[in-house]
Write an enzyme that holds these catalytic residues in place. Structure first.
Site, short mmCIF file in Angstrom:
data_model
loop_
_atom_site.label_atom_id
_atom_site.label_comp_id
_atom_site.label_asym_id
_atom_site.label_seq_id
_atom_site.Cartn_x
_atom_site.Cartn_y
_atom_site.Cartn_z
N GLU A 62 -4.18 -37.37 -14.09
CA GLU A 62 -4.66 -36.36 -15.02
C GLU A 62 -5.30 -36.96 -16.26
O GLU A 62 -6.32 -36.45 -16.76
CB GLU A 62 -3.50 -35.43 -15.41
CG GLU A 62 -3.06 -34.48 -14.31
CD GLU A 62 -2.16 -35.11 -13.26
OE1 GLU A 62 -1.91 -34.47 -12.23
OE2 GLU A 62 -1.71 -36.26 -13.49
N HIS A 131 5.41 -26.31 -12.11
CA HIS A 131 4.25 -25.56 -11.63
C HIS A 131 4.07 -24.22 -12.34
O HIS A 131 3.06 -23.56 -12.12
CB HIS A 131 4.37 -25.28 -10.12
CG HIS A 131 4.23 -26.48 -9.25
ND1 HIS A 131 5.14 -27.50 -9.25
CD2 HIS A 131 3.27 -26.83 -8.36
CE1 HIS A 131 4.77 -28.42 -8.37
NE2 HIS A 131 3.63 -28.05 -7.83
#
Length: 326
Positions: A62, A131
Site C-alpha cells: 500500500e 476489512h
C-alpha cells in the site's frame, strides 16, 4: 440525455471510464485492478479498454501504491490508486498525510497532488477483521486532504469525476455495503457533483439528521417510519472535508434539534465535530442536545455481530425520538 440504470459500484467504474476517455493523464493503479477487475470488480473491463500502461496491477504494497501515485501526480498525471479495503490504508498513512496532503504547502505551490485515492469502506458484508473500519475522521483531520463519501450511484459518478479533476488529493471512500444494494439512473455523459455541497434528501421541520454513505438509506427509512409522528429532515453530507457547514447550520436553524448518524465509533467521530459547530454557530436556535447515533467504541465485530454494531433504522428512530422529546 441518455442514462444507464447502474449500481453504485458500476457508477464508480463508469466515472473512471469517463475520465480516462476525457483525459489521457488519468491512470488507475492498485492490487488486481487490471486483468482481474478489482476485488469488487470496480475496474472491470478498464484493462481491456485502456491497456496495461493506464490500468496498472501493482504488488501488494500500500505504501508503494500511494507513494508511486503521489510521484505521478506531482509530475502532471492524475492517478486513481485503489486500496482494496480502507482498513489496509494504514501502511500508506505516512504517504497520505506527510506527503500527499502537504506537498502543495511544502513546495509553496510549485507541486500539487491531483490524486484520487479510492477505497471500499465500512461494514455490513460479513468480512474478516481489518476489512470493515470506518475511519473517515482520520483523514478529515489532515489539512490538504479532501474526503468524499457517496451514497447514491448518481453522486458516486459525479463526485468521482469532480475528485479526479481537482488539483488536490481526495480520499474517496466507497461504502461497500451499498455497492450493489440498489440501482439508479446515471447519465452516460460526463458530469460532476461539486465537492463540499451537502444534499437534503428529505425536507422536514422537527429535527435535522445529518449522515453520509451507507447510513443514508437506514436514516431515510427511519424518517419514513416516523412520518406522522415526527417530521424529519435528512441531510446527506457527501463531502466530509470540506464540510458544508452552511447547509448544516441552515437546516438546524429551521428545526432547532439535530441528530448525527455514522457507523464509525462515537468517540472522536465527526458527529462530535458537527455538534460542536452547531453550538458555536446556532446555539440560540437549539432546543435539545445533539444526539449521536453511531457505532460503538470497540473494534469492529465479526459477522452477525455487525447487525448490533451498525446503526439500523430502529436504533436511528429511537435516537431521533430522544432528540425531539428532550
Amino acid at each position: 440525455m441518455s442514462t444507464q440504470n447502474l449500481t453504485l459500484v458500476q457508477a464508480v467504474r463508469d466515472g473512471m471510464k469517463t475520465e480516462m476517455e476525457r483525459d489521457d493523464d488519468v491512470v488507475v493503479l492498485g492490487e488486481d485492478v487490471g486483468k482481474n477487475g478489482g476485488v469488487f470488480r470496480a475496474t472491470e473491463g478498464l484493462y481491456e479498454e485502456f491497456g496495461e500502461d493506464r490500468v496498472i496491477d501493482t504488488p501488494l504494497a500500500e505504501a508503494g501504491i500511494v507513494g508511486t501515485a503521489i510521484g505521478m501526480a506531482a509530475y502532471g498525471m492524475k492517478p486513481v490508486p485503489e486500496i482494496q479495503f480502507s482498513g489496509f490504508m494504514y501502511p500508506a498513512f505516512d504517504q497520505i498525510v506527510s506527503h500527499a496532503a502537504r506537498l502543495r504547502t511544502r513546495s509553496r505551490g510549485r507541486f500539487t497532488v491531483p490524486m484520487t485515492l479510492r477505497a471500499p469502506y465500512g461494514g455490513g458484508i460479513r468480512a474478516p477483521e481489518h476489512h470493515s473500519e470506518s475511519k473517515e475522521a482520520f483523514y478529515t483531520h489532515e489539512a490538504g486532504l479532501q474526503v468524499v463519501v457517496p451514497s447514491t450511484p448518481h453522486d458516486a459518478k459525479g463526485l468521482l469525476s469532480a475528485s479526479i479533476r481537482d488539483p488536490d488529493p481526495v480520499v474517496f471512500l466507497e461504502p461497500k455495503l451499498i455497492y450493489r444494494a440498489f440501482r439508479e439512473e446515471v447519465p452516460d455523459d460526463d458530469y460532476t457533483v461539486e465537492l463540499g455541497e451537502a444534499a437534503v434528501r428529505r425536507d422536514g421541520t422537527d429535527v435535522s439528521v445529518f449522515t453520509w454513505g451507507a447510513m443514508t438509506r437506514p436514516t431515510l427509512e427511519a424518517a419514513e417510519n416516523l412520518e406522522g409522528e415526527i417530521d424529519v429532515e435528512v441531510v446527506d453530507l457527501r463531502t466530509l472535508s470540506p464540510m458544508d457547514w452552511d447547509s448544516i447550520v441552515e437546516s438546524f436553524k429551521k428545526t432547532g434539534r439535530a441528530a448525527v448518524v455514522h457507523e464509525a465509533p462515537k468517540t472522536g467521530g465527526l458527529g462530535a465535530e458537527i455538534a460542536a459547530t452547531i453550538q458555536e454557530e446556532a446555539l440560540l436556535y437549539q432546543e435539545a442536545p445533539v444526539k449521536r447515533i453511531t457505532g460503538f467504541d470497540t473494534p469492529f465485530p465479526l459477522y452477525a455481530l455487525e447487525d448490533y454494531y451498525m446503526p439500523e433504522a430502529h436504533r436511528i428512530e429511537d435516537g431521533i425520538r430522544e432528540a425531539v422529546e428532550f
